[in-house]
Design a protein around this motif. Structure first.
Motif, PDB file in Angstrom:
ATOM      1  N   PRO A 150     -10.262  39.582  -6.948  1.00 29.68           N
ATOM      2  CA  PRO A 150      -9.312  39.231  -7.394  1.00 29.68           C
ATOM      3  C   PRO A 150      -8.080  40.647  -8.318  1.00 29.68           C
ATOM      4  CG  PRO A 150     -11.463  37.821  -8.053  1.00 29.68           C
ATOM      5  CD  PRO A 150     -11.624  39.301  -7.450  1.00 29.68           C
ATOM      6  N   ASN A 151      -8.446  41.140  -8.760  1.00 26.07           N
ATOM      7  CA  ASN A 151      -7.251  41.883  -9.752  1.00 26.07           C
ATOM      8  C   ASN A 151      -6.822  43.071  -8.560  1.00 26.07           C
ATOM      9  OD1 ASN A 151      -9.723  43.976  -9.218  1.00 26.07           O
ATOM     10  ND2 ASN A 151     -10.180  44.439 -11.819  1.00 26.07           N
ATOM     11  N   GLY A 152      -7.334  43.035  -7.339  1.00 27.20           N
ATOM     12  CA  GLY A 152      -6.457  44.085  -6.244  1.00 27.20           C
ATOM     13  C   GLY A 152      -7.259  44.759  -5.183  1.00 27.20           C
ATOM     14  N   GLY A 153      -8.685  45.362  -6.434  1.00 27.73           N
ATOM     15  CA  GLY A 153      -9.542  46.725  -6.210  1.00 27.73           C
ATOM     16  C   GLY A 153     -10.409  46.433  -5.056  1.00 27.73           C
ATOM     17  N   VAL A 154     -10.995  46.997  -4.803  1.00 27.19           N
ATOM     18  CA  VAL A 154     -11.637  47.170  -3.391  1.00 27.19           C
ATOM     19  C   VAL A 154     -12.951  47.354  -3.970  1.00 27.19           C
ATOM     20  CG1 VAL A 154     -11.581  48.255  -0.965  1.00 27.19           C
ATOM     21  CG2 VAL A 154      -9.233  47.402  -1.705  1.00 27.19           C
ATOM     22  N   GLN A 155     -14.277  46.986  -2.814  1.00 25.92           N
ATOM     23  CA  GLN A 155     -15.637  48.118  -3.022  1.00 25.92           C
ATOM     24  C   GLN A 155     -15.890  47.674  -1.755  1.00 25.92           C
ATOM     25  OE1 GLN A 155     -18.186  45.137  -5.546  1.00 25.92           O
ATOM     26  NE2 GLN A 155     -17.178  45.989  -7.459  1.00 25.92           N
ATOM     27  N   THR A 156     -16.706  48.943  -1.463  1.00 17.19           N
ATOM     28  CA  THR A 156     -16.598  49.472   0.228  1.00 17.19           C
ATOM     29  C   THR A 156     -18.367  49.489   0.490  1.00 17.19           C
ATOM     30  OG1 THR A 156     -14.566  49.931   0.839  1.00 17.19           O
ATOM     31  CG2 THR A 156     -16.428  50.406   2.271  1.00 17.19           C
ATOM     32  N   PHE A 157     -19.059  48.983   0.849  1.00 13.72           N
ATOM     33  CA  PHE A 157     -20.481  49.734   1.385  1.00 13.72           C
ATOM     34  C   PHE A 157     -20.967  49.784   2.593  1.00 13.72           C
ATOM     35  CE2 PHE A 157     -19.174  46.248  -1.757  1.00 13.72           C
ATOM     36  CZ  PHE A 157     -20.399  46.173  -3.019  1.00 13.72           C
ATOM     37  N   SER A 158     -21.696  50.554   2.850  1.00 10.82           N
ATOM     38  CA  SER A 158     -21.782  50.970   4.426  1.00 10.82           C
ATOM     39  C   SER A 158     -23.766  51.593   4.813  1.00 10.82           C
ATOM     40  CB  SER A 158     -20.919  51.803   4.841  1.00 10.82           C
ATOM     41  OG  SER A 158     -20.934  53.455   3.682  1.00 10.82           O
ATOM     42  N   TYR A 159     -24.212  50.917   5.732  1.00 11.70           N
ATOM     43  CA  TYR A 159     -25.317  51.350   6.074  1.00 11.70           C
ATOM     44  C   TYR A 159     -25.214  53.114   6.070  1.00 11.70           C
ATOM     45  CZ  TYR A 159     -30.248  51.755   7.872  1.00 11.70           C
ATOM     46  OH  TYR A 159     -31.081  52.210   8.263  1.00 11.70           O
ATOM     47  N   ARG A 216     -15.399  41.345   4.172  1.00 10.71           N
ATOM     48  CA  ARG A 216     -15.584  40.888   5.428  1.00 10.71           C
ATOM     49  C   ARG A 216     -16.059  42.032   5.733  1.00 10.71           C
ATOM     50  NH1 ARG A 216     -12.542  44.170   9.713  1.00 10.71           N
ATOM     51  NH2 ARG A 216     -12.963  42.819  11.692  1.00 10.71           N
ATOM     52  N   TRP A 217     -17.674  41.804   6.760  1.00 10.73           N
ATOM     53  CA  TRP A 217     -17.937  42.690   7.471  1.00 10.73           C
ATOM     54  C   TRP A 217     -17.669  42.668   8.560  1.00 10.73           C
ATOM     55  CZ3 TRP A 217     -22.689  44.487   5.708  1.00 10.73           C
ATOM     56  CH2 TRP A 217     -24.022  43.916   4.266  1.00 10.73           C
ATOM     57  N   ALA A 218     -17.844  44.138   9.535  1.00  4.21           N
ATOM     58  CA  ALA A 218     -17.494  44.741  10.454  1.00  4.21           C
ATOM     59  C   ALA A 218     -19.114  45.339  11.138  1.00  4.21           C
ATOM     60  CB  ALA A 218     -16.882  45.568  10.426  1.00  4.21           C
ATOM     61  N   SER A 219     -18.629  45.281  12.188  1.00  5.46           N
ATOM     62  CA  SER A 219     -20.045  46.620  12.598  1.00  5.46           C
ATOM     63  C   SER A 219     -19.766  46.733  13.917  1.00  5.46           C
ATOM     64  CB  SER A 219     -21.570  45.610  12.850  1.00  5.46           C
ATOM     65  OG  SER A 219     -21.518  44.926  13.735  1.00  5.46           O
ATOM     66  N   THR A 220     -20.021  47.907  15.192  1.00  2.00           N
ATOM     67  CA  THR A 220     -19.652  48.831  16.153  1.00  2.00           C
ATOM     68  C   THR A 220     -21.162  48.579  16.879  1.00  2.00           C
ATOM     69  OG1 THR A 220     -20.230  50.910  15.328  1.00  2.00           O
ATOM     70  CG2 THR A 220     -18.513  49.675  14.653  1.00  2.00           C
ATOM     71  N   GLY A 221     -20.820  48.931  17.794  1.00  2.00           N
ATOM     72  CA  GLY A 221     -21.956  48.974  19.083  1.00  2.00           C
ATOM     73  C   GLY A 221     -22.576  47.765  20.060  1.00  2.00           C
ATOM     74  N   THR A 222     -23.402  48.302  20.607  1.00  2.00           N
ATOM     75  CA  THR A 222     -24.188  46.879  20.907  1.00  2.00           C
ATOM     76  C   THR A 222     -23.708  45.874  19.728  1.00  2.00           C
ATOM     77  OG1 THR A 222     -25.149  48.399  22.218  1.00  2.00           O
ATOM     78  CG2 THR A 222     -26.239  45.542  21.865  1.00  2.00           C
ATOM     79  N   ALA A 223     -24.285  45.723  18.819  1.00  2.00           N
ATOM     80  CA  ALA A 223     -23.752  44.475  18.074  1.00  2.00           C
ATOM     81  C   ALA A 223     -23.195  44.046  17.794  1.00  2.00           C
ATOM     82  CB  ALA A 223     -25.393  44.307  16.539  1.00  2.00           C
ATOM     83  N   GLN A 224     -21.945  44.842  17.980  1.00  2.00           N
ATOM     84  CA  GLN A 224     -20.370  44.698  17.353  1.00  2.00           C
ATOM     85  C   GLN A 224     -19.856  42.775  17.035  1.00  2.00           C
ATOM     86  OE1 GLN A 224     -17.501  46.468  19.141  1.00  2.00           O
ATOM     87  NE2 GLN A 224     -15.779  45.775  18.137  1.00  2.00           N
ATOM     88  N   THR A 225     -19.258  43.044  15.645  1.00  2.25           N
ATOM     89  CA  THR A 225     -19.004  41.951  15.027  1.00  2.25           C
ATOM     90  C   THR A 225     -18.281  41.696  13.965  1.00  2.25           C
ATOM     91  OG1 THR A 225     -19.371  39.081  14.724  1.00  2.25           O
ATOM     92  CG2 THR A 225     -21.044  41.322  14.120  1.00  2.25           C
ATOM     93  N   ALA A 226     -18.001  41.218  13.521  1.00  2.00           N
ATOM     94  CA  ALA A 226     -16.845  40.747  11.996  1.00  2.00           C
ATOM     95  C   ALA A 226     -17.139  38.904  11.415  1.00  2.00           C
ATOM     96  CB  ALA A 226     -15.373  41.296  12.100  1.00  2.00           C
TER      97      ALA A 226
END
Length: 90
Positions: free
Chosen positions: A35-44, A71-81
């Motif tokens: 809410p304060n404009g910050g961003v957290q990024t997570f990845s496998y 927002r989740w985002a994936s790539t490859g065969t199981a590409q989705t958002a």
């Protein structure tokens, strides 16, 4: 919509399916907008855990009150958002 308290943690989970079968992506990432404009990024595999085939989880520290979105985002065969939101109160 879920509501949490500042200082808690929450699990953000996603399941990836093709023809109803759980499927692993090539890559998967989660972006959380605070809410304060910050961003957290997570990845496998660094900050997203694999719970099983096609099942992933990120644990998010809830540090500020307000409306959080993600927002989740994936790539490859199981590409989705996928998007979602939740509220955090003081």
């Amino acid at each position: 919509m879920a509501t949490y308290i500042v200082g808690e943690k929450t699990n953000l989970d996603i399941e990836l399916r093709i023809n109803n079968a759980l499927t692993d992506p090539t890559s998967i990432a989660l972006v959380v907008l605070l809410p304060n404009g910050g961003v957290q990024t997570f990845s496998y595999p660094d900050t997203v855990a694999k719970l099983g085939v096609g099942r992933y989880r990120a644990v998010v520290d809830l540090t500020v009150s307000g409306q959080w979105t993600y927002r989740w985002a994936s790539t490859g065969t199981a590409q989705t958002a996928a998007r979602g939101s939740f509220s955090v109160r003081a």
